[in-house]
Design an enzyme around this catalytic site. Structure first.
Site, short mmCIF file in Angstrom:
data_model
loop_
_atom_site.label_atom_id
_atom_site.label_comp_id
_atom_site.label_asym_id
_atom_site.label_seq_id
_atom_site.Cartn_x
_atom_site.Cartn_y
_atom_site.Cartn_z
N ASP A 42 4.03 -40.47 -18.49
CA ASP A 42 3.31 -41.75 -18.41
C ASP A 42 1.79 -41.54 -18.45
OD1 ASP A 42 4.65 -41.03 -15.51
OD2 ASP A 42 2.49 -41.26 -15.46
N ASP A 96 14.06 -36.91 -11.57
CA ASP A 96 15.05 -36.38 -10.62
C ASP A 96 15.87 -35.29 -11.30
OD1 ASP A 96 15.31 -39.75 -9.57
OD2 ASP A 96 14.34 -38.11 -8.48
N ASP A 142 5.50 -32.58 -12.77
CA ASP A 142 5.62 -34.03 -12.59
C ASP A 142 6.89 -34.48 -13.33
OD1 ASP A 142 3.49 -36.84 -13.64
OD2 ASP A 142 5.31 -36.73 -12.40
N ASP A 181 9.80 -28.73 -24.26
CA ASP A 181 10.50 -28.49 -23.00
C ASP A 181 9.63 -27.64 -22.07
OD1 ASP A 181 13.87 -27.31 -22.19
OD2 ASP A 181 12.14 -27.80 -20.93
N1 SAM Z 1 4.77 -39.65 -13.10
C1 SAM Z 1 5.89 -40.46 -12.73
C2 SAM Z 1 5.61 -41.07 -11.40
O1 SAM Z 1 4.60 -41.69 -11.21
O2 SAM Z 1 6.48 -40.94 -10.54
C3 SAM Z 1 7.23 -39.76 -12.68
C4 SAM Z 1 7.51 -38.62 -13.39
S1 SAM Z 1 7.37 -38.57 -15.11
C5 SAM Z 1 7.78 -40.10 -15.77
C6 SAM Z 1 8.78 -37.57 -15.43
C7 SAM Z 1 8.70 -36.97 -16.81
O3 SAM Z 1 9.31 -35.69 -16.87
C8 SAM Z 1 9.41 -37.82 -17.88
O4 SAM Z 1 8.47 -38.30 -18.80
C9 SAM Z 1 10.42 -36.86 -18.52
O5 SAM Z 1 10.61 -37.07 -19.89
C10 SAM Z 1 9.76 -35.53 -18.22
N2 SAM Z 1 10.66 -34.37 -18.28
C11 SAM Z 1 11.92 -34.28 -17.81
N3 SAM Z 1 12.43 -33.05 -18.06
C12 SAM Z 1 11.44 -32.35 -18.71
C13 SAM Z 1 11.34 -31.02 -19.23
N4 SAM Z 1 12.38 -30.17 -19.15
N5 SAM Z 1 10.18 -30.64 -19.81
C14 SAM Z 1 9.13 -31.51 -19.90
N6 SAM Z 1 9.16 -32.78 -19.44
C15 SAM Z 1 10.31 -33.19 -18.84
#
Ligand code: SAM
Length: 299
Positions: free
Chosen positions: A101, A174, A171, A152
């Site tokens: 985000d 879950d 960041d 990734d």
């Molecule tokens: N920043 C947010 C908040 O205010 O709580 C929450 C976390 S952010 C939206 C979580 C991000 O981690 C998501 O965009 C998701 O696509 C990313 N993500 C999940 N697994 C991942 C991985 N293996 N490598 C990189 N990004 C990953």
């Protein structure tokens, strides 16, 4: 609907009685929303939705888990970034894993001393959705100090050059789907290697009241890698996460102690200049005050 409540509601309460729910097996958080879905895409990794809740404004949900909202994003993004920045004191090179985000990199880039931020987000769909619908959060993607990599984070950490970063922020979402590997021992070992001496790692730490198992396991994983005396848990309040009580879990490669800050004047001047609304020196210290039931989980 309880009868006595009816008298207290404003007239439009009953026109849009649609609820979005984020739940696990035993508890949930629900937000009443307008019923309108601004973005709803199944990416290769997750269901990416943008809705508008009445109380918290527009929000990002991934696989029906609330990630961030316009009205309370600052709780999380100020607390994942500034406590570590002021604990370390001289952060130049930052790695952010996840954070699609843009809220975390936006806060980090407020610090003039930062020279480079590398952000590795697996799902470009999240970035595009937030740029379009949450522009105030996704406000720093064009910053020249930012290198944005769609990939990734697990693989990135495995190939990262040793002792490259002063600060690594995980960041992630879950521990399901693409984020599952962001909770593994191997991943955190690779992050620890990529940290410079004196470097700090912070990870989205789950909650002592929601997904307690992941919360406790994360702490023990970091304690095994960084040593019990160099791992910390900071707690903060975020109304749109189930139970409202959430954490960041820290691993420190060196002697910096986030519980022993002495730069209050510098912090308060920064808070004032940046107009922060959650973080300040008192909140920094208070975030490490650990209730007995949390200490029991961290044993
Ligand atoms: N920043 C947010 C908040 O205010 O709580 C929450 C976390 S952010 C939206 C979580 C991000 O981690 C998501 O965009 C998701 O696509 C990313 N993500 C999940 N697994 C991942 C991985 N293996 N490598 C990189 N990004 C990953």
């Amino acid at each position: 609907m309880r009868e006595e409540a009816k008298g207290r509601r404003n007239p439009d309460f009953y026109t849009r009685n649609v609820w979005f729910t984020d739940k696990d097996d035993n508890q949930a958080l629900s937000l009443r929303y307008t019923g309108e879905v601004f973005h709803d895409v199944q990416s290769p990794y997750q269901r990416v939705k943008i809705l508008e809740s009445y109380k918290y404004g527009k929000m990002l949900a991934l696989d029906d888990m609330v990630m961030t909202t316009e009205k309370d994003e600052f709780h999380y993004h100020e607390m994942i970034s500034h406590p570590a920045m002021f604990t370390h004191g001289n952060v130049k090179n930052v790695l952010v894993i996840g954070g699609g985000d843009g809220g975390t990199v936006r806060q980090i880039l407020r610090h003039e001393g930062v020279e480079k931020v590398t952000m590795v987000e697996i799902d470009g769909e999240v970035i595009e959705a937030c740029k379009k619908h949450l522009p105030n959060i996704a406000a720093s993607f064009d910053d020249p100090k930012l290198e944005l990599i769609v990939g990734d984070g697990i693989a990135f950490a495995a190939n990262a050059k040793a002792e490259s970063y002063d600060l690594i922020l995980v960041d992630g979402s879950d521990p399901v789907g693409p984020a599952e590997g962001l909770f593994s021992v191997e991943f955190f070992n690779n992050c620890a290697k990529a940290l410079k001496p004196g470097g700090i790692l912070l990870t989205q730490g789950e909650s002592p009241k929601f997904n307690e198992k992941a919360f406790a396991e994360l702490h023990h994983t970091l304690a095994d890698i960084f040593g019990k005396d160099h791992t910390y848990t900071s707690l903060f309040f975020v109304p749109t996460y189930p139970t409202g009580m959430w954490s960041f879990q820290w691993g420190v490669k060196g002697d910096a102690n986030p519980k022993k800050i002495t730069n209050d004047d510098e912090i308060e001047a920064f808070v004032e200049k940046q107009g922060l609304r959650y973080y300040n020196a008192d909140v920094h210290r208070g975030s490490f005050a650990t209730p007995g039931f949390v200490k029991d989980l961290l044993k």
